[in-house]
Enzyme design. Structure first.
Site, PDB file in Angstrom:
ATOM      1  N   ARG A  78       2.550  -6.577   8.920  1.00  0.00           N
ATOM      2  CA  ARG A  78       1.920  -5.385   9.498  1.00  0.00           C
ATOM      3  C   ARG A  78       2.584  -4.962  10.800  1.00  0.00           C
ATOM      4  NH1 ARG A  78      -4.105  -7.122   7.624  1.00  0.00           N
ATOM      5  NH2 ARG A  78      -4.189  -5.898   5.703  1.00  0.00           N
ATOM      6  N   LYS A  82       0.824  -1.213   0.000  1.00  0.00           N
ATOM      7  CA  LYS A  82       0.000   0.000   0.000  1.00  0.00           C
ATOM      8  C   LYS A  82       0.866   1.275   0.000  1.00  0.00           C
ATOM      9  CE  LYS A  82      -3.948  -2.248   2.250  1.00  0.00           C
ATOM     10  NZ  LYS A  82      -4.983  -2.128   3.299  1.00  0.00           N
ATOM     11  N   GLU A  95      -9.307 -10.551  -7.689  1.00  0.00           N
ATOM     12  CA  GLU A  95      -8.374  -9.436  -7.457  1.00  0.00           C
ATOM     13  C   GLU A  95      -7.176  -9.518  -8.401  1.00  0.00           C
ATOM     14  OE1 GLU A  95      -9.715  -8.957  -2.777  1.00  0.00           O
ATOM     15  OE2 GLU A  95      -7.673  -9.614  -3.208  1.00  0.00           O
TER      16      GLU A  95
HETATM   17  P1  CMP Z   1      -7.548  -4.664   4.018  1.00  0.00           P
HETATM   18  O1  CMP Z   1      -7.926  -5.803   4.891  1.00  0.00           O
HETATM   19  O2  CMP Z   1      -6.436  -4.777   3.077  1.00  0.00           O
HETATM   20  O3  CMP Z   1      -8.856  -4.183   3.214  1.00  0.00           O
HETATM   21  C1  CMP Z   1      -9.836  -3.399   3.831  1.00  0.00           C
HETATM   22  C2  CMP Z   1      -9.155  -2.237   4.463  1.00  0.00           C
HETATM   23  O4  CMP Z   1      -9.977  -1.316   5.085  1.00  0.00           O
HETATM   24  C3  CMP Z   1      -8.230  -2.722   5.543  1.00  0.00           C
HETATM   25  O5  CMP Z   1      -7.179  -3.419   4.963  1.00  0.00           O
HETATM   26  C4  CMP Z   1      -7.862  -1.414   6.213  1.00  0.00           C
HETATM   27  O6  CMP Z   1      -6.799  -0.772   5.557  1.00  0.00           O
HETATM   28  C5  CMP Z   1      -9.129  -0.615   6.002  1.00  0.00           C
HETATM   29  N1  CMP Z   1      -9.795  -0.458   7.283  1.00  0.00           N
HETATM   30  C6  CMP Z   1     -10.354  -1.416   8.023  1.00  0.00           C
HETATM   31  N2  CMP Z   1     -10.871  -0.882   9.149  1.00  0.00           N
HETATM   32  C7  CMP Z   1     -10.607   0.438   9.095  1.00  0.00           C
HETATM   33  C8  CMP Z   1     -10.889   1.535   9.952  1.00  0.00           C
HETATM   34  N3  CMP Z   1     -11.533   1.355  11.098  1.00  0.00           N
HETATM   35  N4  CMP Z   1     -10.476   2.756   9.567  1.00  0.00           N
HETATM   36  C9  CMP Z   1      -9.831   2.947   8.398  1.00  0.00           C
HETATM   37  N5  CMP Z   1      -9.526   1.937   7.550  1.00  0.00           N
HETATM   38  C10 CMP Z   1      -9.915   0.707   7.898  1.00  0.00           C
END
Ligand code: CMP
Length: 141
Positions: A103, A10, A127
């Protein structure tokens, strides 16, 4: 049997200049890179990719963040790829991610969390097709 998953490094991780460290962590864990590129998403593309999260309160923030800078989409191959990759990237919130996960090592927050990993075989297939043509996918065999 070897199968596929899909990752995105990202914009936060690209800004931190850790593309190499993240790909090294992924390949050391036994994944083979089938295809990758560096690119920038348009808001339309990011919105379409995260369509499933459209009703979530963080959707706008997520779409803005994902087009705030370059990303690196990667198609990957390994036995049990989807589950093993989810384990390697760790929990969505880096504060809850286990030691040694991508992460834990590279993410800043729940929103800016360094890497995406597909959550099912079906989503992995969709995807990968969103970013790569089948002819651009090259096996290491
Ligand atoms: P990912 O699982 O890659 O895809 C969905 C994304 O939404 C997740 O990673 C986070 O980056 C984002 N995300 C999930 N929860 C939140 C949150 N509470 N606030 C902002 N971004 C979020």
């Amino acid at each position: 049997m070897s199968n596929r998953t899909f990752a995105i490094i990202k914009p936060d991780a690209v800004r931190k200049n850790v593309i190499g460290e993240i790909i090294a962590t992924i390949t050391k864990a036994g994944f083979k890179v089938l295809a990758f590129q560096k690119m920038k998403l348009t808001p339309e593309q990011a919105g379409a990719f995260y369509e499933v999260h459209k009703e979530r309160p963080f959707y706008g923030e997520l779409v803005n963040f994902m087009c705030s800078g370059p990303i690196v989409p990667i198609a990957l191959e390994k036995e049990n790829a989807v589950a093993d990759f989810r384990a390697l990237i760790g929990a969505t919130d880096p504060a809850e991610a286990a030691e040694g996960t991508i992460r834990k090592m590279f993410a800043s927050s729940k929103g800016e969390n360094a890497i995406h990993g597909s959550d099912s075989d079906e989503n992995a297939k969709n995807e990968i097709a969103f970013f790569f043509t089948e002819s651009s996918i090259i096996s290491s065999k």
